[in-house]
Scaffold this motif. Structure first.
Motif, PDB file in Angstrom:
ATOM      1  N   GLU A  78       0.832  -1.209   0.000  1.00 11.79           N
ATOM      2  CA  GLU A  78       0.000   0.000   0.000  1.00 11.79           C
ATOM      3  C   GLU A  78       0.865   1.257   0.000  1.00 11.79           C
ATOM      4  N   PRO A  79       0.393   2.327  -0.662  1.00 12.25           N
ATOM      5  CA  PRO A  79       1.162   3.569  -0.639  1.00 12.25           C
ATOM      6  C   PRO A  79       1.364   4.035   0.803  1.00 12.25           C
ATOM      7  N   GLY A  80       2.573   4.480   1.119  1.00 10.88           N
ATOM      8  CA  GLY A  80       2.876   4.915   2.481  1.00 10.88           C
ATOM      9  C   GLY A  80       3.526   3.813   3.308  1.00 10.88           C
ATOM     10  N   SER A  81       3.394   2.551   2.843  1.00 14.11           N
ATOM     11  CA  SER A  81       3.973   1.463   3.639  1.00 14.11           C
ATOM     12  C   SER A  81       5.253   0.919   3.005  1.00 14.11           C
ATOM     13  N   GLU A  82       5.755   1.603   1.962  1.00 12.11           N
ATOM     14  CA  GLU A  82       6.938   1.103   1.230  1.00 12.11           C
ATOM     15  C   GLU A  82       8.138   0.952   2.149  1.00 12.11           C
ATOM     16  N   ALA A  83       8.460   2.036   2.895  1.00 15.39           N
ATOM     17  CA  ALA A  83       9.668   2.005   3.730  1.00 15.39           C
ATOM     18  C   ALA A  83       9.573   0.904   4.777  1.00 15.39           C
ATOM     19  N   ALA A  84       8.376   0.741   5.348  1.00 17.77           N
ATOM     20  CA  ALA A  84       8.197  -0.293   6.378  1.00 17.77           C
ATOM     21  C   ALA A  84       8.343  -1.687   5.771  1.00 17.77           C
ATOM     22  N   PHE A  85       7.856  -1.852   4.539  1.00 15.63           N
ATOM     23  CA  PHE A  85       8.000  -3.146   3.861  1.00 15.63           C
ATOM     24  C   PHE A  85       9.467  -3.454   3.594  1.00 15.63           C
ATOM     25  N   LEU A  86      10.212  -2.420   3.112  1.00 19.94           N
ATOM     26  CA  LEU A  86      11.612  -2.635   2.722  1.00 19.94           C
ATOM     27  C   LEU A  86      12.530  -2.799   3.930  1.00 19.94           C
ATOM     28  N   ALA A  87      12.212  -2.114   5.045  1.00 22.94           N
ATOM     29  CA  ALA A  87      13.151  -1.995   6.170  1.00 22.94           C
ATOM     30  C   ALA A  87      13.799  -3.312   6.609  1.00 22.94           C
ATOM     31  N   PRO A  88      13.047  -4.408   6.796  1.00 28.22           N
ATOM     32  CA  PRO A  88      13.706  -5.629   7.304  1.00 28.22           C
ATOM     33  C   PRO A  88      14.441  -6.439   6.235  1.00 28.22           C
ATOM     34  N   GLY A 131      28.329  -3.911   9.870  1.00 31.62           N
ATOM     35  CA  GLY A 131      27.206  -4.237  10.736  1.00 31.62           C
ATOM     36  C   GLY A 131      25.877  -3.727  10.181  1.00 31.62           C
ATOM     37  N   ILE A 132      25.896  -3.290   8.922  1.00 31.65           N
ATOM     38  CA  ILE A 132      24.671  -2.788   8.283  1.00 31.65           C
ATOM     39  C   ILE A 132      24.096  -3.914   7.453  1.00 31.65           C
ATOM     40  N   ARG A 133      22.896  -4.404   7.812  1.00 29.94           N
ATOM     41  CA  ARG A 133      22.397  -5.605   7.150  1.00 29.94           C
ATOM     42  C   ARG A 133      21.108  -5.372   6.369  1.00 29.94           C
ATOM     43  N   THR A 134      20.266  -4.468   6.840  1.00 33.47           N
ATOM     44  CA  THR A 134      18.951  -4.337   6.221  1.00 33.47           C
ATOM     45  C   THR A 134      18.814  -2.996   5.491  1.00 33.47           C
ATOM     46  N   ILE A 135      17.790  -2.939   4.625  1.00 32.05           N
ATOM     47  CA  ILE A 135      17.515  -1.704   3.891  1.00 32.05           C
ATOM     48  C   ILE A 135      17.207  -0.579   4.880  1.00 32.05           C
ATOM     49  N   GLY A 136      16.521  -0.925   5.971  1.00 31.27           N
ATOM     50  CA  GLY A 136      16.203   0.066   7.003  1.00 31.27           C
ATOM     51  C   GLY A 136      17.453   0.680   7.606  1.00 31.27           C
ATOM     52  N   ASP A 137      18.522  -0.141   7.748  1.00 32.91           N
ATOM     53  CA  ASP A 137      19.772   0.359   8.325  1.00 32.91           C
ATOM     54  C   ASP A 137      20.359   1.519   7.504  1.00 32.91           C
ATOM     55  N   LEU A 138      20.064   1.515   6.198  1.00 32.09           N
ATOM     56  CA  LEU A 138      20.623   2.569   5.325  1.00 32.09           C
ATOM     57  C   LEU A 138      20.129   3.949   5.734  1.00 32.09           C
ATOM     58  N   LEU A 139      19.026   3.991   6.493  1.00 35.26           N
ATOM     59  CA  LEU A 139      18.436   5.279   6.868  1.00 35.26           C
ATOM     60  C   LEU A 139      18.805   5.697   8.291  1.00 35.26           C
ATOM     61  N   LEU A 140      19.569   4.858   9.001  1.00 36.02           N
ATOM     62  CA  LEU A 140      19.915   5.185  10.385  1.00 36.02           C
ATOM     63  C   LEU A 140      21.071   6.192  10.425  1.00 36.02           C
ATOM     64  N   PRO A 141      20.868   7.339  11.133  1.00 32.21           N
ATOM     65  CA  PRO A 141      21.891   8.394  11.141  1.00 32.21           C
ATOM     66  C   PRO A 141      23.254   7.896  11.621  1.00 32.21           C
ATOM     67  N   ARG A 142      23.264   6.910  12.546  1.00 32.95           N
ATOM     68  CA  ARG A 142      24.573   6.516  13.082  1.00 32.95           C
ATOM     69  C   ARG A 142      25.434   5.802  12.036  1.00 32.95           C
ATOM     70  N   PHE A 143      24.825   5.256  10.992  1.00 33.60           N
ATOM     71  CA  PHE A 143      25.614   4.590   9.948  1.00 33.60           C
ATOM     72  C   PHE A 143      26.020   5.537   8.822  1.00 33.60           C
ATOM     73  N   GLU A 144      25.434   6.725   8.836  1.00 37.44           N
ATOM     74  CA  GLU A 144      25.587   7.640   7.709  1.00 37.44           C
ATOM     75  C   GLU A 144      27.059   7.888   7.305  1.00 37.44           C
ATOM     76  N   LEU A 199      15.404   5.103  -2.476  1.00 36.37           N
ATOM     77  CA  LEU A 199      14.743   3.814  -2.702  1.00 36.37           C
ATOM     78  C   LEU A 199      14.315   3.189  -1.383  1.00 36.37           C
ATOM     79  N   ALA A 200      15.194   3.304  -0.356  1.00 32.35           N
ATOM     80  CA  ALA A 200      14.875   2.715   0.953  1.00 32.35           C
ATOM     81  C   ALA A 200      13.627   3.365   1.554  1.00 32.35           C
ATOM     82  N   ARG A 201      13.376   4.635   1.215  1.00 32.59           N
ATOM     83  CA  ARG A 201      12.163   5.319   1.684  1.00 32.59           C
ATOM     84  C   ARG A 201      10.972   4.989   0.794  1.00 32.59           C
ATOM     85  N   GLY A 202      11.239   4.261  -0.297  1.00 33.41           N
ATOM     86  CA  GLY A 202      10.153   3.912  -1.217  1.00 33.41           C
ATOM     87  C   GLY A 202       9.873   4.999  -2.235  1.00 33.41           C
TER      88      GLY A 202
END
Ligand SMILES: [Mg+2]
Length: 397
Positions: A169-179, A200-213, A230-233
């Motif tokens: 569903e639109p709006g749920s892209e990032a949540a779908f991709l994150a794991p 230590g970065i394994r998932t698409i969601g990790d790409l958006l975490l500021p500490r890994f930036e 893309l990770a945000r959908g």
């Protein structure tokens, strides 16, 4: 009723197409460890059924290695005419549903279904209807995914295979991709993946975490922003429908009328080389050809034939074309114009079965791009000699 989506993309992918086609051709293979490919020692696996994937067999793996992993593997040779027939049937289905379809391979397609929502407001029902029609028309199962963009739809289909239906569903892209693992993102190659996973970065969601930036910037540089979108959908890549050009052709008028095959053949062969080269660059193959002759009285005769399977490698195409020209030539006529057309253009199936030939052709195409078609000849016809012959035959006015 489902809410209307601002943008809706449907992606379809046949499940293990070549292996499933082998089962269609021989139903006794159903459920057995079937793989399509060339025999050892040099053959490679073109497609693996789900039964052999369990053993770790994958496409593009040397057959010899696949047999080591799965000794009971049943190896089936590729059947290109069957794949072409199935592709045409798939096109019939997509034409029934969608005004435009983008085929990215013989068994994968995208359609922009945004405007179809008035007729098909529920994406689940639309997806189910497409799956049912494909199964009914071809006998093949497929996985369908609907999402707001192509990338999410493709990733979702991969995650729901086989025989799946995914609606993101639109709006749920990032949540779908994150794991999902980062290697699911298109463009994330094995090397980048490995380097990033070591951080230590394994998932698409990790790409958006500021500490890994900071670490991600070091490894991906300017590409990071695109991966994060893309990770945000966020993905507005459009569906590019099948090209308008359904045929390509070339013709020429002679200074002097002729009916000499030694003159006509090399000219047609030269046209073929150029046209086939263009098709390869565009990722297309021709299902049919037309040879055209205009005689001294301006009467046009043509001979149209279909290839047994779409082709874009001129040495494979030439014998049929040469025969058609021979049939068309009338001993008493002299000709002022000759032409060759290639039609029934389809997306070229990846020639997985003979990588060495594919690499050789790709290398030749690069040479032709750089130096023009005159320096490289894929076929063996001495075109230059025949041109000279033509010139010698020229009579003064
Ligand atoms: Mg597939």
């Amino acid at each position: 009723m489902a809410p209307r989506w601002p943008r809706q993309i449907l992606f379809g992918d046949i499940d293990a197409m070549f292996a499933s086609a082998a089962v269609l051709a021989d139903p006794s293979l159903a459920g057995k460890p079937v793989a399509v490919g060339g025999p050892p020692p040099r053959g490679i696996i073109a497609a693996a059924s789900y039964a052999v994937r369990r053993f770790g067999v994958r496409s593009a793996m040397p057959t010899i290695q696949a047999l080591r992993l799965c000794p009971q593997l049943i190896l089936v040779p590729p059947d290109r005419p069957l794949y072409t027939r199935l592709h045409r049937q798939l096109q019939e289905v997509t034409q029934r549903f969608f005004p435009e379809t983008e085929w990215t391979s013989i068994d994968e397609f995208y359609a922009d279904t945004t405007r179809l929502q008035t007729r098909h407001p529920d994406p689940h029902l639309l997806g189910r209807a497409v799956k049912a029609d494909i199964l009914h028309t071809t006998g093949l199962t497929c996985t369908i995914a609907l999402a707001s963009g192509k990338t999410v739809a493709k990733i979702a289909a991969d995650a729901y295979k086989p025989d799946g239906l995914a609606v993101i569903e639109p709006g749920s892209e990032a949540a779908f991709l994150a794991p999902l693992p980062i290697r699911s993102l298109p463009g994330m190659g094995p090397k980048s993946t490995e380097a990033i996973e070591r951080l230590g970065i394994r998932t698409i969601g990790d790409l958006l975490l500021p500490r890994f930036e900071p670490a991600l910037v070091r490894h991906l540089g300017t590409r990071l922003a695109a991966f994060q979108s893309l990770a945000r959908g966020v993905d507005s890549d459009p569906v590019v429908a099948e090209r308008e050009t359904k045929s390509v052709s070339h013709e020429t008028t002679f200074d002097e009328d002729t009916n000499d095959p030694a003159v006509l053949e090399p000219i047609i062969h030269g046209f073929l080389e150029t046209l086939a080269h263009d098709l390869r660059l565009e990722g297309l193959a021709a299902g049919a050809f037309t040879v055209k002759l205009k005689d001294a009285h301006f009467r046009i005769t043509t001979r149209q034939r279909t290839f047994s399977t779409p082709l874009n490698y001129d040495p494979d195409m030439w014998p049929e074309i040469r025969r058609a020209l021979a049939d068309l030539l009338q001993p008493r006529s002299r000709y002022r114009l000759v032409g060759l057309g290639l039609s029934d253009l389809v997306s070229a199936p990846e020639p997985l079965f003979d990588r060495r030939q594919r690499d050789a052709v790709a290398a030749l195409d690069r040479l032709i791009e750089r130096h023009g078609s005159d320096i490289v000849r894929l076929g063996a016809l001495p075109q230059g000699d025949a041109r000279k012959k033509n010139r010698r035959r020229r009579m003064p006015d």
